[in-house]
Write an enzyme that holds these catalytic residues in place. Structure first.
Site, mmCIF file in Angstrom:
data_model
loop_
_atom_site.group_PDB
_atom_site.id
_atom_site.type_symbol
_atom_site.label_atom_id
_atom_site.label_comp_id
_atom_site.label_asym_id
_atom_site.label_seq_id
_atom_site.Cartn_x
_atom_site.Cartn_y
_atom_site.Cartn_z
ATOM 1 N N SER A 26 28.188 30.078 -8.024
ATOM 2 C CA SER A 26 27.955 31.460 -8.464
ATOM 3 C C SER A 26 26.623 31.536 -9.206
ATOM 4 O O SER A 26 26.095 32.629 -9.420
ATOM 5 C CB SER A 26 29.093 31.941 -9.368
ATOM 6 O OG SER A 26 29.378 30.985 -10.378
ATOM 7 N N GLU A 68 41.231 32.206 -4.991
ATOM 8 C CA GLU A 68 40.327 33.327 -5.283
ATOM 9 C C GLU A 68 40.719 34.573 -4.489
ATOM 10 O O GLU A 68 40.889 34.525 -3.267
ATOM 11 C CB GLU A 68 38.870 32.928 -4.961
ATOM 12 C CG GLU A 68 37.903 34.068 -5.213
ATOM 13 C CD GLU A 68 36.434 33.645 -5.325
ATOM 14 O OE1 GLU A 68 36.139 32.438 -5.282
ATOM 15 O OE2 GLU A 68 35.586 34.547 -5.468
HETATM 16 O O1 KIV Z 1 31.126 29.445 -8.025
HETATM 17 C C1 KIV Z 1 32.005 29.823 -8.794
HETATM 18 O O2 KIV Z 1 31.759 30.297 -9.904
HETATM 19 C C2 KIV Z 1 33.388 29.688 -8.344
HETATM 20 C C3 KIV Z 1 34.432 30.357 -9.170
HETATM 21 C C4 KIV Z 1 34.380 31.801 -8.937
HETATM 22 C C5 KIV Z 1 35.772 29.792 -8.932
HETATM 23 O O3 KIV Z 1 33.636 29.103 -7.353
#
Ligand code: KIV
Length: 286
Positions: A48, A185
């Site tokens: 993310s 998710e």
């Molecule tokens: O990349 C991320 O932050 C994630 C979370 C949303 C679980 O995979």
């Protein structure tokens, strides 16, 4: 807050005792220090970071080197929480041996205690190899942001009976492959609850309702660092974006008005220099 250093065993024990684990993402040292002090159980250096730190529209452009760069910073800030690094898109799909090497880099260079990757199916072999090599693996099922182009957008997964059954089958396989926990998710609460009851490993939900063994959210969402983004499953516990904008406006105003810096925020010359300056001013006056 769980006492002592959090390990994979902690999460197992927490599930047995019905205690929820709480996770957040982090991408830098100061955030890690603060989350650790607050008593967070797990920290994920998620891909993310591509969206909330680098400003991309998806997680796809993130590289392994970038996750390693950020996880090293985060690791320096943690004493208590368990640290997981995300395997970014392209770092584990093409070749299992290369995926092994990349995951090991996350541990060795990125100082991660565990790794996460999205999906099951043909990746279960990789999961088993990592676990048997001593690398804790966090599974990730439901909405898979790295498959955004194949799914056609960010949407809730497993809403229909067949898809929910397929998700349960995959979740069981992930558990059998040795994952220490599983991220679910954007899955309906009932489906996440059903999977949670069926699995012996803990589930960690994001947009998966409350009937899971733990929760994870993205730091920038929870702290509202990028105002205007409000997915349904995010609760904002602070409004740091607004705080930063207001603080910056005040700083600009203070500089323009001569309010900053004050005498207390400026340095003084020593006594000798002060005497000499006074003498020079006196001489100039004569
Ligand atoms: O990349 C991320 O932050 C994630 C979370 C949303 C679980 O995979």
């Amino acid at each position: 807050m769980t006492s002592g250093k959090v390990t994979v065993r902690t999460f197992r024990t927490m599930k047995k005792k019905g205690k929820k684990s709480v996770w957040l993402t982090a991408y830098d040292f100061p955030t890690a220090v603060l989350l650790d002090q607050a008593g967070i159980d797990g920290v994920l250096v998620g891909d993310s970071l591509g969206m909330v730190v680098q400003g991309h529209k998806t997680t796809l452009p993130v590289t392994l080197d970038e996750v390693i760069y950020h996880s090293r910073m985060v690791a320096r800030g943690l004493e208590h929480a368990f640290l997981v690094g995300d395997m970014p898109f392209g770092s584990f799909q093409a070749d299992e041996n290369k995926a092994m090497e990349n995951a090991l880099r996350l541990v060795k260079e990125g100082c991660c205690e565990g790794v996460k990757f999205e999906g099951a199916g043909r990746l279960l072999g990789l999961m088993e190899r990592l676990v048997s090599s001593g690398v804790p693996v966090l599974g990730h099922l439901g909405l898979l942001p790295q498959s955004i182009n194949a799914i056609g957008g960010f949407r809730v997964a497993a809403k229909k009976h067949d898809a929910a059954q397929a998700l349960l089958r995959d979740a069981k396989r992930v558990a059998e492959a040795g994952a220490f926990a599983l991220v679910l998710e954007c899955v309906p609460q009932e489906v996440a609850g059903m999977i949670t009851r069926e699995l012996t490993i803990p589930t960690i939900g994001i947009g998966a309702g409350k009937d899971v063994d733990g929760q994870i959210l993205v730091f920038h969402d929870v702290m509202d660092l990028l105002p205007g983004y409000q997915p349904r499953f995010v609760r904002k516990y602070a409004h740091l974006g607004e705080t930063i904008i207001n603080a910056t406006k005040q700083y600009i105003e203070d500089v323009h008005n001569g309010e900053f810096p004050s005498a207390d925020e400026s340095f003084e010359i020593d006594d000798e220099m002060s005497r000499k300056l006074a003498e020079r001013v006196g001489n100039n006056d004569q």
